[in-house]
Motif scaffolding. Structure first.
Motif, PDB file in Angstrom:
ATOM      1  N   ASP A  26       0.966  -1.261  -0.123  1.00 44.79           N
ATOM      2  CA  ASP A  26      -0.418   0.093  -0.131  1.00 44.79           C
ATOM      3  C   ASP A  26       0.376   1.246   0.152  1.00 44.79           C
ATOM      4  N   ILE A  27       0.351   2.701  -0.798  1.00 49.44           N
ATOM      5  CA  ILE A  27       0.830   3.415  -0.796  1.00 49.44           C
ATOM      6  C   ILE A  27       1.245   4.181   0.752  1.00 49.44           C
ATOM      7  N   GLY A  28       1.608   4.560   1.674  1.00 48.42           N
ATOM      8  CA  GLY A  28       1.967   5.831   2.488  1.00 48.42           C
ATOM      9  C   GLY A  28       1.744   7.388   2.115  1.00 48.42           C
ATOM     10  N   TRP A  29       1.855   7.658   3.126  1.00 47.27           N
ATOM     11  CA  TRP A  29       1.859   9.556   3.429  1.00 47.27           C
ATOM     12  C   TRP A  29       3.019   9.234   2.651  1.00 47.27           C
ATOM     13  N   TRP A  30       4.651   8.517   3.051  1.00 45.85           N
ATOM     14  CA  TRP A  30       5.844   9.686   2.625  1.00 45.85           C
ATOM     15  C   TRP A  30       5.851   8.590   1.663  1.00 45.85           C
ATOM     16  N   ASN A  31       6.047   7.399   0.916  1.00 40.91           N
ATOM     17  CA  ASN A  31       6.093   7.018  -0.584  1.00 40.91           C
ATOM     18  C   ASN A  31       5.364   8.539  -1.196  1.00 40.91           C
ATOM     19  N   ILE A  32       4.368   9.052  -0.678  1.00 37.98           N
ATOM     20  CA  ILE A  32       4.108  10.271  -1.521  1.00 37.98           C
ATOM     21  C   ILE A  32       5.136  11.577  -1.076  1.00 37.98           C
ATOM     22  N   LEU A  33       5.205  11.816   0.107  1.00 38.53           N
ATOM     23  CA  LEU A  33       6.474  13.359  -0.161  1.00 38.53           C
ATOM     24  C   LEU A  33       7.561  13.210  -0.680  1.00 38.53           C
ATOM     25  N   VAL A  34       8.052  11.637  -0.367  1.00 35.83           N
ATOM     26  CA  VAL A  34      10.011  10.982  -0.836  1.00 35.83           C
ATOM     27  C   VAL A  34       9.499  11.713  -2.838  1.00 35.83           C
ATOM     28  N   GLU A  35       8.431  10.890  -3.352  1.00 34.19           N
ATOM     29  CA  GLU A  35       8.165  10.886  -4.326  1.00 34.19           C
ATOM     30  C   GLU A  35       7.882  12.438  -5.343  1.00 34.19           C
ATOM     31  N   MET A  36       8.005  13.341  -4.347  1.00 34.92           N
ATOM     32  CA  MET A  36       7.616  14.637  -4.324  1.00 34.92           C
ATOM     33  C   MET A  36       9.325  15.560  -4.555  1.00 34.92           C
ATOM     34  N   ILE A  37       9.540  15.153  -3.681  1.00 34.51           N
ATOM     35  CA  ILE A  37      10.521  16.248  -3.524  1.00 34.51           C
ATOM     36  C   ILE A  37      12.085  15.178  -4.634  1.00 34.51           C
ATOM     37  N   TRP A  38      11.529  14.102  -5.291  1.00 38.37           N
ATOM     38  CA  TRP A  38      12.454  13.990  -5.865  1.00 38.37           C
ATOM     39  C   TRP A  38      11.947  15.008  -7.290  1.00 38.37           C
ATOM     40  N   ARG A  55       8.391  34.059 -11.364  1.00 38.02           N
ATOM     41  CA  ARG A  55       8.410  33.143 -11.376  1.00 38.02           C
ATOM     42  C   ARG A  55       7.167  32.664 -10.308  1.00 38.02           C
ATOM     43  N   PRO A  56       6.039  32.499 -10.932  1.00 37.81           N
ATOM     44  CA  PRO A  56       5.154  31.420  -9.728  1.00 37.81           C
ATOM     45  C   PRO A  56       5.978  30.753  -9.160  1.00 37.81           C
ATOM     46  N   GLY A  57       4.977  30.228  -8.236  1.00 38.35           N
ATOM     47  CA  GLY A  57       5.270  29.529  -7.046  1.00 38.35           C
ATOM     48  C   GLY A  57       4.892  27.724  -7.692  1.00 38.35           C
ATOM     49  N   LEU A  58       5.502  26.867  -6.822  1.00 40.93           N
ATOM     50  CA  LEU A  58       5.130  25.488  -6.898  1.00 40.93           C
ATOM     51  C   LEU A  58       3.502  25.127  -6.685  1.00 40.93           C
ATOM     52  N   VAL A  59       3.007  24.101  -8.116  1.00 36.64           N
ATOM     53  CA  VAL A  59       1.874  23.573  -8.185  1.00 36.64           C
ATOM     54  C   VAL A  59       2.208  22.428  -8.213  1.00 36.64           C
ATOM     55  N   ILE A  60       1.940  21.443  -6.570  1.00 36.04           N
ATOM     56  CA  ILE A  60       2.067  19.904  -7.222  1.00 36.04           C
ATOM     57  C   ILE A  60       1.070  19.044  -7.112  1.00 36.04           C
ATOM     58  N   ILE A  61       1.044  18.500  -8.412  1.00 39.80           N
ATOM     59  CA  ILE A  61      -0.118  17.487  -8.090  1.00 39.80           C
ATOM     60  C   ILE A  61       0.161  16.451  -8.407  1.00 39.80           C
ATOM     61  N   CYS A  62      -0.884  15.793  -7.330  1.00 43.67           N
ATOM     62  CA  CYS A  62      -0.511  14.026  -6.730  1.00 43.67           C
ATOM     63  C   CYS A  62      -1.728  13.232  -7.515  1.00 43.67           C
ATOM     64  N   ASP A  63      -1.368  12.593  -8.833  1.00 40.23           N
ATOM     65  CA  ASP A  63      -2.431  12.481  -9.709  1.00 40.23           C
ATOM     66  C   ASP A  63      -2.330  10.925  -9.330  1.00 40.23           C
ATOM     67  N   GLY A  64      -3.668  10.165 -10.214  1.00 44.03           N
ATOM     68  CA  GLY A  64      -3.490   8.722  -9.766  1.00 44.03           C
ATOM     69  C   GLY A  64      -3.831   8.148  -8.793  1.00 44.03           C
ATOM     70  N   LEU A  65      -4.210   8.922  -7.342  1.00 47.33           N
ATOM     71  CA  LEU A  65      -4.643   8.637  -5.975  1.00 47.33           C
ATOM     72  C   LEU A  65      -5.973   7.834  -5.968  1.00 47.33           C
ATOM     73  N   GLU A  66      -6.505   8.339  -6.490  1.00 41.55           N
ATOM     74  CA  GLU A  66      -8.080   7.954  -6.431  1.00 41.55           C
ATOM     75  C   GLU A  66      -8.149   6.384  -6.892  1.00 41.55           C
ATOM     76  N   LYS A  67      -7.432   6.026  -8.043  1.00 44.56           N
ATOM     77  CA  LYS A  67      -7.092   4.121  -8.354  1.00 44.56           C
ATOM     78  C   LYS A  67      -5.909   3.447  -7.353  1.00 44.56           C
ATOM     79  N   ILE A  68      -6.440   4.164  -6.211  1.00 45.03           N
ATOM     80  CA  ILE A  68      -5.676   2.963  -4.280  1.00 45.03           C
ATOM     81  C   ILE A  68      -6.678   2.160  -4.570  1.00 45.03           C
ATOM     82  N   PRO A  69      -6.414   1.131  -4.788  1.00 44.96           N
ATOM     83  CA  PRO A  69      -6.805  -0.276  -4.036  1.00 44.96           C
ATOM     84  C   PRO A  69      -8.006   0.094  -2.865  1.00 44.96           C
ATOM     85  N   PHE A  70      -9.052  -0.564  -2.959  1.00 46.00           N
ATOM     86  CA  PHE A  70     -10.034  -0.547  -1.430  1.00 46.00           C
ATOM     87  C   PHE A  70      -9.594  -1.583  -1.375  1.00 46.00           C
ATOM     88  N   ARG A  71      -9.133  -1.275   0.292  1.00 48.58           N
ATOM     89  CA  ARG A  71      -9.045  -2.516   1.673  1.00 48.58           C
ATOM     90  C   ARG A  71      -9.271  -2.137   2.657  1.00 48.58           C
TER      91      ARG A  71
END
Length: 245
Positions: A4-16, A125-141
């Protein structure tokens, strides 16, 4: 992913991704090594059980197969991506450490975003807008403790997801909006992407809707790749779900 994807996965990927995307034209911004390496050093300490940078790098090469010629940031990034995809038990160790000491990761992403926003502002230049896409497809378990994957990520860890100091766009599972608690974490009115009608109530194809779906596909790929009528058949089979088309 095998876990399962955790909040930490998302923040690490955000930095990358901030590092990767801002290094490209037209920005060509380079994050300082001490900022972008902070999260990778944190991950490396957990994975390699080492505390010195030289020992960490050696372990990443010999034990995790990272290329020796890469700089530490890319070496660590490649190794950790492989770990995340494999579903290794090491992922559980990272998750446990993230839950024990969330401030380490939250501080790292905050510093990266603040630096990037200031660097962009210095260039008018304008600041960051970070889009975290695809999270709506996380399986419901539901896990053994009765908490669902959706609730654990978006509600229980929602404040972590909102921590980066910039504009954030998350795609959430539609069913989550039936949970009254979601508005306490994400109070903004959601933008819901509607379906395109591809069939009428009598079951016959809706030519207008199919035309819209076909036009969307033609903006993405060359229509010559499809057999005659194939694009409309795919549009009908999609059920009008633009995201899955």
């Amino acid at each position: 992913l095998k876990q399962d994807i955790g909040w930490w996965n998302i923040l690490v990927e955000m930095i990358w991704q901030v590092d990767e995307q801002l290094s490209l034209p037209p920005h060509r911004l380079t994050l300082p090594d001490e900022l972008k390496n902070r999260v990778n050093e944190w991950l490396a300490r957990i994975v390699t059980k080492r505390t010195e940078r030289r020992e960490m790098e050696a372990s990443l090469v010999t034990e995790l197969g990272a290329k020796a010629e890469l700089p530490f940031f890319l070496k660590a990034k490649a190794a950790f991506k492989a770990i995340f995809k494999s579903g290794s038990s090491t992922v559980k160790e990272i998750e446990q450490e993230a839950e024990r000491r969330p401030d380490v990761l939250l501080g790292a992403v905050t510093e990266v975003v603040n630096f990037a926003n200031q660097a962009l502002a210095d260039r008018n230049r304008p600041g960051l807008v970070i889009i975290c896409d695809g999270l709506e497809k996380i399986p419901f378990r539901a896990s053994s403790d009765g908490i669902t994957t959706h609730r654990r990520l978006f509600i229980n860890a929602g404040n972590y997801l909102k921590a980066p100091p910039c504009h954030l766009v998350y795609t959430l599972p539609l069913a989550l909006f039936n949970n009254a608690n979601v508005v306490q974490v994400f109070p903004d009115i959601p933008l819901i992407m509607p379906l395109v009608r591809v069939r009428r109530q009598d079951g016959k194809p809706d030519s207008s809707g199919l035309g819209v779906m076909a036009a969307i596909a033609e903006r993405r790929v060359d229509k010559k790749l499809f057999a005659l009528g194939g694009l409309r058949r795919l549009a009908a089979a999609s059920g009008g779900h633009i995201r899955d088309f």
